[in-house]
Design an enzyme around this catalytic site. Structure first.
Site, PDB file in Angstrom:
ATOM      1  N   ALA A  11      59.392  31.819 102.664  1.00  0.00           N
ATOM      2  CA  ALA A  11      58.896  32.613 103.787  1.00  0.00           C
ATOM      3  C   ALA A  11      59.454  34.032 103.817  1.00  0.00           C
ATOM      4  O   ALA A  11      58.952  34.868 104.575  1.00  0.00           O
ATOM      5  CB  ALA A  11      59.202  31.910 105.109  1.00  0.00           C
ATOM      6  N   TYR A 153      80.418  31.612 101.607  1.00  0.00           N
ATOM      7  CA  TYR A 153      79.244  31.912 100.780  1.00  0.00           C
ATOM      8  C   TYR A 153      79.590  31.932  99.297  1.00  0.00           C
ATOM      9  O   TYR A 153      78.955  31.240  98.482  1.00  0.00           O
ATOM     10  CB  TYR A 153      78.647  33.256 101.205  1.00  0.00           C
ATOM     11  CG  TYR A 153      77.458  33.684 100.381  1.00  0.00           C
ATOM     12  CD1 TYR A 153      76.214  33.108 100.594  1.00  0.00           C
ATOM     13  CD2 TYR A 153      77.583  34.666  99.401  1.00  0.00           C
ATOM     14  CE1 TYR A 153      75.116  33.503  99.851  1.00  0.00           C
ATOM     15  CE2 TYR A 153      76.493  35.073  98.656  1.00  0.00           C
ATOM     16  CZ  TYR A 153      75.260  34.494  98.875  1.00  0.00           C
ATOM     17  OH  TYR A 153      74.174  34.875  98.124  1.00  0.00           O
TER      18      TYR A 153
END
Length: 259
Positions: A11, A153
């Site tokens: 998306a 991360y």
């Protein structure tokens, strides 16, 4: 030849750019994201991962030619561990039986140049051990402190890169002629990095941490071009490679080291 591709994170960002490139080339693309996609699931949850496999099986008819596991987060939260590591691996492992039905199966994940930074060793150990509960607990501890939240991360991406290296040459993957590789981007102008690159000062500070001497920050389509090639029939022999598309960060940080 028209091929069937699954793209997670379809998306926005690199996933969206990959989907557009594949669609422009006339291929069938099954997009997966938490919103606005053919398959709308949360890859940070076991239920979402299971639903992904079921829905892709139905939409593909039982055969997938390539999987581009792009979905990811860059927030200092436990969700980053759940999606970037466990969600990515569940996507690849869950769809592997569908890849096995292809004449030219390919799988590509998205790691990061952040994997080059020193990790949080306790979190890394739990990720490598596939201890999701323990990894989420450790990530929660890191997230509680602004000084350590940023380790989440890079640690998750390092663990993913190690998983790719360890897994790609095995009988289930290379032995089944499934090419499994990853890319490791530098700073890409996506919604994920929008806040970091919104101001000149922010861009300057980011460039100090992530040196990119070759052309600097870049657009999602540049990374998508590499992903699409790695997922194509042309890539028949790359196995377990983590390719740094980072404007030179890897070369600057690691110098002459080949590892």
């Amino acid at each position: 030849m028209v091929r069937t591709y699954v793209v997670t994170g379809a998306a926005s960002g690199i996933g969206q750019a990959s989907r557009q490139l594949l669609t422009e080339a006339g291929h069938q693309v099954i997009g997966v994201d938490i919103r606005q996609s053919d398959v709308t699931v949360d890859l940070g949850t076991p239920a979402g991962r299971a639903e992904l496999v079921d829905r892709v099986w139905d939409l593909s008819g039982g055969t997938v030619d390539a999987v581009l596991a792009v979905a990811g987060l860059a927030t200092p939260t436990i969700a980053t561990v759940a999606v970037n590591y466990f969600g990515t691996i569940a996507t690849l492992e869950g769809l592997r039986p569908l890849l096995a039905s292809s004449n030219a199966p390919r799988a590509v994940a998205v790691s990061s140049m952040a994997a080059l930074f020193p990790p949080d060793e306790p979190l890394l150990e739990r990720l490598i051990a596939a201890d999701e509960m323990g990894a989420l607990e450790r990530a929660s501890e890191l997230a509680a402190d602004p000084q350590t939240g940023g380790l989440i991360y890079g640690t998750a991406k390092r663990a993913l890169s190690r998983w790719i290296r360890r897994t790609a040459p095995t009988p289930k993957w290379a032995g089944a002629s499934i090419a499994l590789n990853a890319i490791a981007p530098g700073v890409v102008r996506t919604p994920m990095t929008a806040d970091l690159t919104a101001t000149e000062e922010g861009r300057r500070q980011l460039a100090e941490v992530v040196p990119m001497p070759l052309n600097g920050f870049f657009e999602p389509r540049d990374a998508a071009e590499l992903l699409v090639w790695l997922a194509s029939e042309a890539n028949a022999h790359l196995c377990g490679q983590v390719i740094y598309i980072d404007g030179g960060s890897d070369a600057v940080i690691r110098g002459e080291s080949v590892w």
